[in-house]
Write a protein that holds these residues in place. Structure first.
Motif, short mmCIF file in Angstrom:
data_model
loop_
_atom_site.label_atom_id
_atom_site.label_comp_id
_atom_site.label_asym_id
_atom_site.label_seq_id
_atom_site.Cartn_x
_atom_site.Cartn_y
_atom_site.Cartn_z
N HIS A 306 0.81 -1.22 0.00
CA HIS A 306 0.00 0.00 0.00
C HIS A 306 0.84 1.27 0.00
O HIS A 306 0.29 2.36 -0.17
N GLU A 307 2.16 1.15 0.23
CA GLU A 307 2.97 2.36 0.38
C GLU A 307 2.86 3.22 -0.88
O GLU A 307 2.98 2.73 -2.01
N GLY A 308 2.61 4.51 -0.67
CA GLY A 308 2.41 5.43 -1.77
C GLY A 308 0.95 5.69 -2.09
O GLY A 308 0.64 6.59 -2.87
N GLY A 309 0.03 4.90 -1.50
CA GLY A 309 -1.39 5.15 -1.68
C GLY A 309 -2.07 4.21 -2.65
O GLY A 309 -1.45 3.30 -3.21
N PRO A 310 -3.36 4.40 -2.87
CA PRO A 310 -4.15 3.48 -3.69
C PRO A 310 -3.64 3.31 -5.12
O PRO A 310 -3.63 2.19 -5.65
N GLU A 311 -3.21 4.38 -5.77
CA GLU A 311 -2.73 4.24 -7.15
C GLU A 311 -1.45 3.41 -7.20
O GLU A 311 -1.25 2.62 -8.13
N ALA A 312 -0.59 3.58 -6.19
CA ALA A 312 0.63 2.77 -6.14
C ALA A 312 0.30 1.30 -5.93
O ALA A 312 0.95 0.41 -6.51
N LEU A 313 -0.71 1.01 -5.10
CA LEU A 313 -1.12 -0.38 -4.89
C LEU A 313 -1.65 -0.98 -6.19
O LEU A 313 -1.30 -2.12 -6.55
N LEU A 314 -2.48 -0.25 -6.91
CA LEU A 314 -2.99 -0.77 -8.17
C LEU A 314 -1.87 -1.06 -9.17
O LEU A 314 -1.91 -2.06 -9.89
N ALA A 315 -0.86 -0.20 -9.20
CA ALA A 315 0.28 -0.44 -10.09
C ALA A 315 1.02 -1.71 -9.70
O ALA A 315 1.46 -2.48 -10.58
N ARG A 316 1.16 -1.95 -8.41
CA ARG A 316 1.84 -3.18 -7.96
C ARG A 316 1.02 -4.42 -8.33
O ARG A 316 1.58 -5.46 -8.69
N LEU A 317 -0.30 -4.32 -8.22
CA LEU A 317 -1.14 -5.45 -8.60
C LEU A 317 -1.07 -5.72 -10.10
O LEU A 317 -1.20 -6.88 -10.54
N GLN A 318 -0.86 -4.70 -10.90
CA GLN A 318 -0.73 -4.87 -12.34
C GLN A 318 0.56 -5.58 -12.71
O GLN A 318 0.61 -6.33 -13.71
N ASP A 319 1.60 -5.37 -11.94
CA ASP A 319 2.92 -5.94 -12.24
C ASP A 319 2.96 -7.41 -11.80
O ASP A 319 2.76 -7.72 -10.63
N GLY A 320 3.24 -8.29 -12.72
CA GLY A 320 3.20 -9.72 -12.43
C GLY A 320 4.13 -10.15 -11.32
O GLY A 320 3.76 -10.92 -10.42
N ALA A 321 5.38 -9.69 -11.36
CA ALA A 321 6.36 -10.11 -10.35
C ALA A 321 5.97 -9.59 -8.96
O ALA A 321 6.08 -10.31 -7.97
N THR A 322 5.52 -8.35 -8.90
CA THR A 322 5.13 -7.78 -7.61
C THR A 322 3.87 -8.46 -7.08
O THR A 322 3.74 -8.72 -5.88
#
Length: 524
Positions: A306-322
């Motif tokens: 969640h660090e960085g907020g909701p948009e950062a979390l969504l970006a991490r979920l999009q990234d396969g490795a993360t």
């Protein structure tokens, strides 16, 4: 007099035995109580309206010590979810996340963070930025009374942002100032959600400093602490120790012992609390009378994601490795968002979505990380869930404790919310008093009225006493029951015909009136 209730069975909230009496109201307060068999020459009170309520219990209005109606009270003037339960006061600002104090950036972020609790707020005119401004907005008229806790996670979001690090001294001073301003403007205490970001990024030293501010205002700290699963007892002990060091009163939010690791361990928690109480700590707690919990699906993810907020979390979920790293933390290690316990997907039931196109997911159990990840992305983190991880023997043991109060933790959002939102108070009185005898009627009413009023520092609420405000609930002890079930969670209760706030009917003959008798209840 304005109104007399004739031949009521008065359960006055003190825990003392009930008695039969006439209760007269005038000017929004209890003007006279004449007990049956009063001394000769004591006349029964008269009024412009007299109601025969023989067979009904007359009790103080119920106080919901843990509510998530922060926006519901503004968007839904009816608010029968709580009014029909006999609730006359809710405590908002829970779990460290709410809508004041904020600036424009923080408001945007907190709306996004708690969409699953309260909706995105697109139907609300956010014409406030301070605690006082929010309370003023409530004072325009709401269904039931409301008190407010300064949300520590929102405060940290405002002063520090979404960084997982200790606050600088400048940032800490800003947080102290925000908490103090909120208390000066009428908040009754401060809440935290220490399994929710960004509040959970705060170390104990930071929380202790903020609790010193709370103590200076004779208010209380209400934490959703760091774990209700693995290490739950240590997490409770941390809050006891922290508030003792700060000299601050402690109210433990939804004080449960969940997941398999805590089955049958409520006596250990109660022993810990009894030891602290004997040593002079000021502690109370609340629970709801159900075993499942309810939160957002995003909340069970690890905090680093969640660090960085909701948009950062969504970006991490999009990234396969993360996303694979998130899965590993959840399924193999046990994420801090899931209380340190490896997630059992079969215990997670979808209770609500923000995107109506995804409504077919509601009521289903998740079958693994791929489905959870897809739903988080498609619903942009707005999904709410039930977690079936509680234990009945723990629920019963904790509700018997002498510092226990009732709190629904009611999330009203979603197509299939937890039935506790519509059923907590009649569930206590119908199931656990009448049907199962876990508590006596008088004892249970005290848990729901005078105990929370004392914690909130209310000098004229929580008891049926002459001169007290006429916040009253009248119910039939032989029929009161929660209508809400997991299949039909919005069914209203039965057996609660009348509810009054300041002497005004908000429920009459089992129906919601048009009265908006509720106002903000501010710390004095």
């Amino acid at each position: 007099m304005d109104l007399v209730f004739r031949d009521a069975e008065v359960v006055d909230g003190s825990g003392a035995p009930s008695y039969r009496a006439d209760v007269a109201l005038d000017g929004g307060r209890i003007a006279a109580i004449v007990k049956e068999g009063a001394a000769a020459g004591c006349q029964r009170p008269t009024a412009r309206r007299v109601m025969d309520v023989e067979g009904l219990v007359l009790a103080p209005g119920f106080i919901d010590m843990h509510a998530h109606s922060d926006l519901a009270l503004l968007r839904d003037p009816d608010h029968s979810a709580k009014a029909a339960q006999g609730v006359t006061l809710e405590v908002l600002g829970q779990d460290g996340l709410s809508y004041a104090p904020v600036d424009d950036r923080t408001l945007t972020e907190v709306r996004r963070a708690v969409t699953g609790w309260n909706g995105d707020g697109s139907d609300i005119d956010f014409d406030w930025r301070t605690v006082g401004g929010y309370l003023d907005r409530l004072d325009r008229g709401i269904a039931v009374n409301a008190a407010y806790l300064v949300p520590q996670g929102t405060v940290r979001m405002y002063a520090v942002g979404w960084d997982d690090r200790p606050a600088t001294e400048t940032e800490l001073n800003r947080m102290r100032q925000l908490v103090a301003e909120g208390l000066e403007q009428g908040a009754v205490g401060m809440s935290s959600g220490l399994t929710y970001t960004p509040g959970m990024y705060a170390p104990d030293t930071e929380l202790t400093e903020l609790c010193r501010v709370v103590a200076a205002y004779d208010a209380y700290y209400c934490p959703h602490h760091r774990s209700y699963g693995a290490g739950a007892l240590e997490a409770y002990a941390e809050m006891v120790r922290l508030t003792r060091d700060a000299g601050c009163a402690l109210h433990l939010a939804h004080a449960t012992m969940n997941f398999g690791v805590n089955e049958g361990r409520a006596p250990e928690l109660l022993a810990l609390l009894d030891e602290a109480l004997a040593a002079g700590s000021d502690i109370t707690l609340d629970t709801y009378p159900y075993t499942p919990g309810c939160t957002t699906l995003a909340a069970v993810l690890p905090s680093w994601a969640h660090e960085g907020g909701p948009e950062a979390l969504l970006a991490r979920l999009q990234d396969g490795a993360t996303a694979e790293r998130i899965r590993h933390h959840m399924e193999d290690l046990g994420s801090d968002g899931c209380h340190g316990v490896p997630v059992d997907w079969s215990t997670i039931e979808i209770s609500g979505v923000s995107d109506p196109a995804l409504s077919s997911s509601v009521g289903r159990r998740l079958d693994g990380w791929p489905a959870a990840r897809r739903l988080l992305l498609d619903d942009r983190l707005g999904t709410t869930i039930l977690q079936h991880v509680g234990h009945e023997e723990n629920v019963r043991a904790i509700m018997r404790h002498r510092v226990h109060t009732g709190g629904s933790d009611g999330i009203l959002q979603g197509d299939k919310p937890h039935p506790r939102a519509y059923g907590t108070f009649p569930e206590y009185l119908g199931r656990y008093v009448r049907e199962e005898g876990v508590l006596s009627l008088e004892e249970c009413v005290a848990h729901l009225t005078s105990r929370p009023a004392a914690r909130l520092g209310l000098p004229d609420r929580g008891l049926v006493r002459e001169g007290y405000r006429a916040d009253l609930t009248l119910f039939d002890p032989t029929t009161i029951a929660s209508g809400a079930t997991y299949a039909n969670p919005r069914t209203l209760p039965t057996g609660i015909p009348h509810v009054l706030i300041d002497g005004r009917f908000v429920m009459e003959d089992g129906k919601r009136t048009t009265a908006l008798a509720g106002r903000s209840i501010r710390r004095h």
